[in-house]
Design a protein around this motif. Structure first.
Motif, PDB file in Angstrom:
ATOM      1  N   ASP A 110       1.181   1.946  -5.980  1.00  0.00           N
ATOM      2  CA  ASP A 110       1.845   0.672  -6.287  1.00  0.00           C
ATOM      3  C   ASP A 110       1.394   0.118  -7.633  1.00  0.00           C
ATOM      4  O   ASP A 110       2.220  -0.305  -8.456  1.00  0.00           O
ATOM      5  N   ARG A 183      -7.698  -8.026  -1.771  1.00  0.00           N
ATOM      6  CA  ARG A 183      -6.263  -7.717  -1.845  1.00  0.00           C
ATOM      7  C   ARG A 183      -5.598  -8.418  -3.024  1.00  0.00           C
ATOM      8  O   ARG A 183      -4.776  -7.820  -3.733  1.00  0.00           O
ATOM      9  N   LEU A 184      -5.971  -9.662  -3.232  1.00  0.00           N
ATOM     10  CA  LEU A 184      -5.326 -10.438  -4.282  1.00  0.00           C
ATOM     11  C   LEU A 184      -5.748  -9.966  -5.666  1.00  0.00           C
ATOM     12  O   LEU A 184      -4.896  -9.657  -6.514  1.00  0.00           O
ATOM     13  N   HIS A 187      -5.319  -5.998  -6.482  1.00  0.00           N
ATOM     14  CA  HIS A 187      -3.997  -5.370  -6.342  1.00  0.00           C
ATOM     15  C   HIS A 187      -2.851  -6.316  -6.729  1.00  0.00           C
ATOM     16  O   HIS A 187      -2.217  -6.112  -7.764  1.00  0.00           O
ATOM     17  N   TYR A 188      -2.623  -7.332  -5.907  1.00  0.00           N
ATOM     18  CA  TYR A 188      -1.381  -8.083  -6.069  1.00  0.00           C
ATOM     19  C   TYR A 188      -1.347  -8.978  -7.298  1.00  0.00           C
ATOM     20  O   TYR A 188      -0.270  -9.272  -7.823  1.00  0.00           O
ATOM     21  N   ILE A 191      -0.045  -6.659  -9.797  1.00  0.00           N
ATOM     22  CA  ILE A 191       1.349  -6.313  -9.492  1.00  0.00           C
ATOM     23  C   ILE A 191       2.286  -7.407  -9.994  1.00  0.00           C
ATOM     24  O   ILE A 191       3.299  -7.131 -10.653  1.00  0.00           O
ATOM     25  N   PHE A 192       1.961  -8.661  -9.708  1.00  0.00           N
ATOM     26  CA  PHE A 192       2.816  -9.755 -10.158  1.00  0.00           C
ATOM     27  C   PHE A 192       2.769  -9.912 -11.675  1.00  0.00           C
ATOM     28  O   PHE A 192       3.788 -10.255 -12.291  1.00  0.00           O
ATOM     29  N   THR A 243       9.734  -3.870  -5.073  1.00  0.00           N
ATOM     30  CA  THR A 243       8.332  -4.240  -4.881  1.00  0.00           C
ATOM     31  C   THR A 243       8.147  -5.655  -4.338  1.00  0.00           C
ATOM     32  O   THR A 243       7.225  -5.909  -3.549  1.00  0.00           O
ATOM     33  N   ALA A 247       5.273  -7.398  -1.551  1.00  0.00           N
ATOM     34  CA  ALA A 247       4.253  -8.246  -2.180  1.00  0.00           C
ATOM     35  C   ALA A 247       4.351  -9.677  -1.655  1.00  0.00           C
ATOM     36  O   ALA A 247       3.328 -10.320  -1.367  1.00  0.00           O
ATOM     37  N   ARG A 250       2.898  -9.873   1.863  1.00  0.00           N
ATOM     38  CA  ARG A 250       1.434  -9.875   1.881  1.00  0.00           C
ATOM     39  C   ARG A 250       0.869 -11.222   1.432  1.00  0.00           C
ATOM     40  O   ARG A 250      -0.120 -11.716   1.993  1.00  0.00           O
ATOM     41  N   ILE A 251       1.472 -11.818   0.409  1.00  0.00           N
ATOM     42  CA  ILE A 251       1.004 -13.128  -0.061  1.00  0.00           C
ATOM     43  C   ILE A 251       1.269 -14.194   1.004  1.00  0.00           C
ATOM     44  O   ILE A 251       0.442 -15.105   1.222  1.00  0.00           O
TER      45      ILE A 251
END
Length: 434
Positions: A110, A183-184, A187-188, A191-192, A243, A247, A250-251
C-alpha cells in the motif's frame, strides 16, 4: 502480549468473510497476474535494450518509475492474494508465517504504491512545468531512498513489538489494533500525504497546460494539443478511488467507531483492483515507451499523454516557417514531415501534423509532434532570404521578357516575308507577255 478479541485467531470464518474474501482474493489474483506479467515483460525489455545500447545509455526515467510501481503493485496484490489461505483453512490463524507475511505485504504494498504514484506525478510536474530532468545518478538515489523509506516504515513495528505487531486486523492480518498510533504514523499518514499530493500536482499540471494553450500565439490551439484533457484526472482518480475507502474505514475505526466486516471486504476488493487498473492505465496512456521496440529516449515519457487515442502527444513542438507563397511553403513543410517520419525508428513515437493559420505575409506552418529520437529543443524557424527570392523573380521576369521579344521578332519576320512574297507575285501577274 495478550491479544484482544479482534486480533485473535478467527476460525471458522463467518459467512460474510467466507463470501467477501472470495472477491478480495479473486481481484488480488488478477492484479498479481497483470502486474507480474508486465513487470517481467519490462524486465526482458530493459535487459535487451541494455545489451543493444550499452551501459552508457540509461533507460527512460518514466519507464523506470512505472517499473517500480509495478513492483509495488505486485506486493500489494500478493497481500490480498494470501486470503486464499484463510478460505482454504476456513480461518485466519495468528502467529503463522502466512499471517505475518500478509501483514508485511499490506504495509509495504500500500505505501509503496502511493509513494511511486506520487513520484510519477512529481516527475511529470518537473518535466512539463519546469522542463527539468534529474541526472541519472540522482534519479537512482531517489528511487533507492523511496524503497528504503517504505521498508523502514514496515520494519519499525516488528522491530519494536516483535511478532505481535502483525496479527489479525478484522478481515485479514495487518497491524495490531492495540497499536493505533503506529497505524497512523507508520502507514496512513503517508498514504494520505501521497494521495492529496498526487491530486494537487495533476490539477496544477492541467491548469498550467490549459493556461499555456490559451495564451499561445496560435489561438486555434486547444488544450488537447498540449495533452491537457480532462482524462488526465484518471491518474490520481484511480488510486484515490481504490485506496480511499479502506483508508477511511481504518481512520473511522481509529476514532473509536465500529466498522463491519462487510465494509472491509468491499474496501479490500477495491484496493485489490489497484494493480490491474494501473496496468491498463499506464499500458494504454504510455504505450509508446512501455511497448517500444527500441530504447525510448530520455524525454519520451513527457510526450506520451495519449488517452486511448484521443488528443495529441505532449512534448516539444517544432515549427517550420517559410516566407513566400502559401502553397510552396506547404509543400516544403510536408517534405520536412516526410523526412522526419523516415528518420524516426519503428518503435518511436508516432508523427502528428497540424497546419497553422496563415499570417499577413502569407506564411504557413506545420507542427511536428513526437519525433522519437530526433530531439529538437526550442522553436526552429526556416526562412527564405528575400533578396535571393527577388533575384530569382527578376531572372524569371527577364527570361520571360526575352522570350516575348524573340516571339515578337519571329512574328514580324514572318509578316515581312509574306508581304514581299505577295508583292513579287503581283508584279509578275501585271507583266504582259508579248
Amino acid at each position: 502480549m495478550t491479544l484482544d478479541l479482534a486480533s485473535q485467531t478467527l476460525s471458522p470464518l463467518p459467512e460474510v468473510l467466507s463470501h467477501g474474501l472470495v472477491a478480495v482474493s479473486t481481484f488480488g489474483l488478477l492484479s498479481f497476474f497483470c502486474s507480474a506479467s508486465l513487470f517481467f515483460f519490462l524486465t526482458w525489455r530493459l535487459i535487451t535494450w541494455r545489451l543493444k545500447s550499452g551501459p552508457n545509455n540509461p533507460p527512460n526515467q518514466f519507464l523506470l518509475l512505472i517499473y517500480n510501481l509495478l513492483l509495488a503493485d505486485i506486493q500489494q496484490a500478493l497481500a490480498f492474494l494470501l486470503n486464499l489461505s484463510a478460505l482454504r483453512n476456513n480461518g485466519i490463524f495468528v502467529g503463522t508465517p502466512t499471517c505475518f507475511a500478509q501483514g508485511w505485504f499490506v504495509s509495504t504494498g500500500d505505501l509503496a504504491s502511493g509513494v511511486f504514484i506520487c513520484a510519477i506525478a512529481c516527475h511529470t510536474w518537473m518535466g512539463v512545468v519546469k522542463e527539468y530532468r534529474l541526472p541519472t545518478p540522482a534519479f537512482y538515489c531517489c528511487i533507492g531512498t523511496l524503497w528504503f523509506f517504505v521498508y523502514i516504515m514496515a520494519a519499525v513495528g516488528p522491530i519494536i513489538h516483535g511478532r505481535d505487531f502483525y496479527v489479525r486486523a478484522s478481515a485479514w492480518c495487518w497491524i495490531n489494533d492495540a497499536f493505533q498510533i503506529e497505524r497512523l504514523w507508520l502507514h496512513y499518514f503517508w498514504i494520505f500525504c501521497s494521495m492529496f499530493s498526487t491530486i494537487l500536482i495533476y490539477l496544477y499540471i492541467f491548469a498550467f497546460l490549459r493556461k499555456k494553450a490559451v495564451s499561445s500565439n496560435d489561438r486555434s490551439t486547444s488544450p488537447h494539443h498540449y495533452g491537457a484533457t480532462p482524462l488526465m484526472v484518471l491518474y490520481p482518480l484511480i488510486y484515490t478511488v481504490c485506496t480511499a475507502p479502506l483508508a477511511a474505514g481504518r481512520i473511522y475505526a481509529l476514532a473509536g467507531h465500529d466498522v463491519s466486516l462487510g465494509y472491509f471486504c468491499a474496501a479490500g476488493t477495491m484496493i485489490a483492483c489497484n494493480g490491474w487498473l494501473d496496468v491498463i492505465l499506464y499500458a494504454s496512456t504510455r504505450a509508446d515507451i512501455v511497448f517500444s521496440e527500441h530504447p525510448p529516449g530520455d524525454d519520451t515519457g513527457l510526450e506520451t499523454f495519449a488517452f486511448m487515442g484521443k488528443g495529441h502527444r505532449l512534448g516539444t513542438t517544432t515549427t517550420i516557417v517559410a516566407a513566400g507563397s502559401s502553397s510552396r511553403n506547404h509543400s516544403v513543410s510536408r517534405a520536412a514531415s516526410r523526412s522526419a517520419s523516415r528518420a524516426a525508428p519503428r518503435g518511436a513515437s508516432r508523427l502528428g501534423r497540424r497546419s497553422g493559420r496563415g499570417s499577413n505575409n502569407g506564411e504557413s506552418a506545420e507542427n511536428l509532434y513526437g519525433l522519437g529520437e530526433i530531439a529538437i529543443k526550442n522553436k526552429v524557424t526556416v526562412s527564405v532570404d528575400a533578396q535571393e527570392h527577388n533575384l530569382a523573380r527578376h531572372d524569371r521576369i527577364s527570361m520571360d521578357e526575352s522570350a516575348n521579344r524573340s516571339r515578337t521578332f519571329d512574328e514580324r519576320s514572318h509578316k515581312s516575308r509574306g508581304s514581299r512574297s505577295s508583292r513579287s507575285g503581283k508584279s509578275f501577274d501585271d507583266t504582259e507577255i508579248p
